[in-house]
Scaffold this active site. Structure first.
Site, PDB file in Angstrom:
ATOM      1  N   SER A  56       0.507   2.964  -0.045  1.00 15.70           N
ATOM      2  CA  SER A  56       1.780   3.544   0.394  1.00 15.70           C
ATOM      3  C   SER A  56       2.947   3.265  -0.542  1.00 15.70           C
ATOM      4  O   SER A  56       4.044   3.788  -0.318  1.00 15.70           O
ATOM      5  CB  SER A  56       2.128   3.049   1.805  1.00 15.70           C
ATOM      6  OG  SER A  56       1.335   3.699   2.772  1.00 15.70           O
ATOM      7  N   GLU A 154      -6.543   9.452   3.064  1.00 15.15           N
ATOM      8  CA  GLU A 154      -7.695   9.255   2.187  1.00 15.15           C
ATOM      9  C   GLU A 154      -7.341   8.478   0.923  1.00 15.15           C
ATOM     10  O   GLU A 154      -8.200   7.814   0.339  1.00 15.15           O
ATOM     11  CB  GLU A 154      -8.314  10.602   1.802  1.00 15.15           C
ATOM     12  CG  GLU A 154      -8.990  11.337   2.945  1.00 15.15           C
ATOM     13  CD  GLU A 154      -7.990  12.129   3.800  1.00 15.15           C
ATOM     14  OE1 GLU A 154      -6.780  12.130   3.462  1.00 15.15           O
ATOM     15  OE2 GLU A 154      -8.429  12.730   4.797  1.00 15.15           O
ATOM     16  N   LYS A 220       8.908  -1.715  -0.868  1.00 14.57           N
ATOM     17  CA  LYS A 220       7.956  -0.818  -0.197  1.00 14.57           C
ATOM     18  C   LYS A 220       6.582  -1.427  -0.353  1.00 14.57           C
ATOM     19  O   LYS A 220       6.188  -1.817  -1.458  1.00 14.57           O
ATOM     20  CB  LYS A 220       7.977   0.584  -0.813  1.00 14.57           C
ATOM     21  CG  LYS A 220       6.984   1.543  -0.158  1.00 14.57           C
ATOM     22  CD  LYS A 220       7.456   1.954   1.227  1.00 14.57           C
ATOM     23  CE  LYS A 220       6.337   2.610   2.047  1.00 14.57           C
ATOM     24  NZ  LYS A 220       5.484   1.584   2.700  1.00 14.57           N
ATOM     25  N   THR A 221       5.865  -1.507   0.742  1.00  6.80           N
ATOM     26  CA  THR A 221       4.539  -2.118   0.737  1.00  6.80           C
ATOM     27  C   THR A 221       3.445  -1.058   0.819  1.00  6.80           C
ATOM     28  O   THR A 221       3.698   0.117   1.065  1.00  6.80           O
ATOM     29  CB  THR A 221       4.386  -3.076   1.923  1.00  6.80           C
ATOM     30  OG1 THR A 221       4.529  -2.322   3.137  1.00  6.80           O
ATOM     31  CG2 THR A 221       5.443  -4.167   1.885  1.00  6.80           C
TER      32      THR A 221
END
Length: 260
Positions: A56, A154, A220-221
């Site tokens: 992500s 995915e 952001k992780t």
């Protein structure tokens, strides 16, 4: 790992030894870079040119591409996008609540970055031409390494040896620096992208949990299969963004808590 490593490396007289120790403890591969935001100088690097799944963390780059379209007059943050139940994928905590009324492009970016909403990311990805379109944007701004080939969810598969949806710590850090400091984005869009990262609400267990008082952080992780985990962040003392830190982890049997 991701919570403690940046500050440990920052404080250590032998930062690479600290990274090697962490890698050994997790029985996986760690890639990390620490870059000075103003100059672009590399301060610390370990496996910085090896490929790791983006997971992500790609959502920051995605919203950078959206903002570039806004700057060019091809998009508006206020534009409303409507979608259907069949457009929703796993983990869509914000977008699933707006099936009736839709969401604006700006709201989708906020959801994608601050809550890591996967459906929001897919809806935004469609506006930039899908994975191939985002990869083309990366090439246009000089990133010849980072690539997106798949959609959420995915892209989080993290298969060994699979180059799809991967980057390197060095490439991701350089791209973030371009988006936030160069003329690739307007000053207004740079401030907006940074603010979305400041407002991240799902990174609590990571660097934010151990950050000293008065430090700045915007992040952001990402999380994926087969032990994959990642974070991209801007941080620094005196409440100033002084450096970019990118950490990726893959191929570890460690639990999520241990990876965090």
């Amino acid at each position: 790992l991701l919570a403690t490593l940046p500050l440990a490396v920052h404080a250590s007289p032998q930062p690479l030894e600290q990274i090697k120790l962490s890698e050994s403890q997790l029985s996986g591969r760690v890639g990390m870079i620490e870059m000075d935001l103003a100059s672009g100088r590399t301060l610390t690097a370990w496996r910085a040119d090896e490929r790791f799944p983006m997971m992500s963390t790609f959502k920051v780059v995605l919203c950078g591409a959206v903002l570039a379209r806004v700057d060019a007059g091809d998009e508006q943050l206020e534009r409303k996008i409507h979608y259907r139940q069949q457009d929703l994928v796993d983990y869509s905590p914000v977008s699933e609540k707006h099936l009736a009324d839709g969401m604006t492009v700006g709201e989708l970016c906020a959801a994608a970055i601050t809550m890591s909403d996967n459906s929001a990311a897919n809806l935004l990805l469609a506006t930039v031409g899908g994975p191939a379109g985002l990869t083309a944007f990366l090439r246009q701004i000089g990133d010849n390494v980072t690539r997106l080939d798949r959609w959420e969810t995915e892209l989080n598969e993290a298969l060994p040896g699979d180059a799809r949806a991967t980057t390197t710590p060095a490439s991701m850090a350089a791209t973030l620096r371009k988006l936030l400091t160069s003329q690739r984005l307007s000053a207004r869009s740079q401030r907006q992208l940074l603010q979305w990262m400041v407002d991240d609400r799902v990174a609590g267990p990571l660097i934010r949990s151990v950050l000293p008082a008065g430090w700045f952080i915007a992040d952001k992780t990402g999380a994926g299969e087969r032990g994959a985990r990642g974070i991209v962040a801007l941080l620094g003392p005196n409440n100033k963004a002084e450096r970019i830190v990118v950490i990726y982890l893959r191929d570890t049997p460690a639990s999520m808590a241990e990876r965090n």
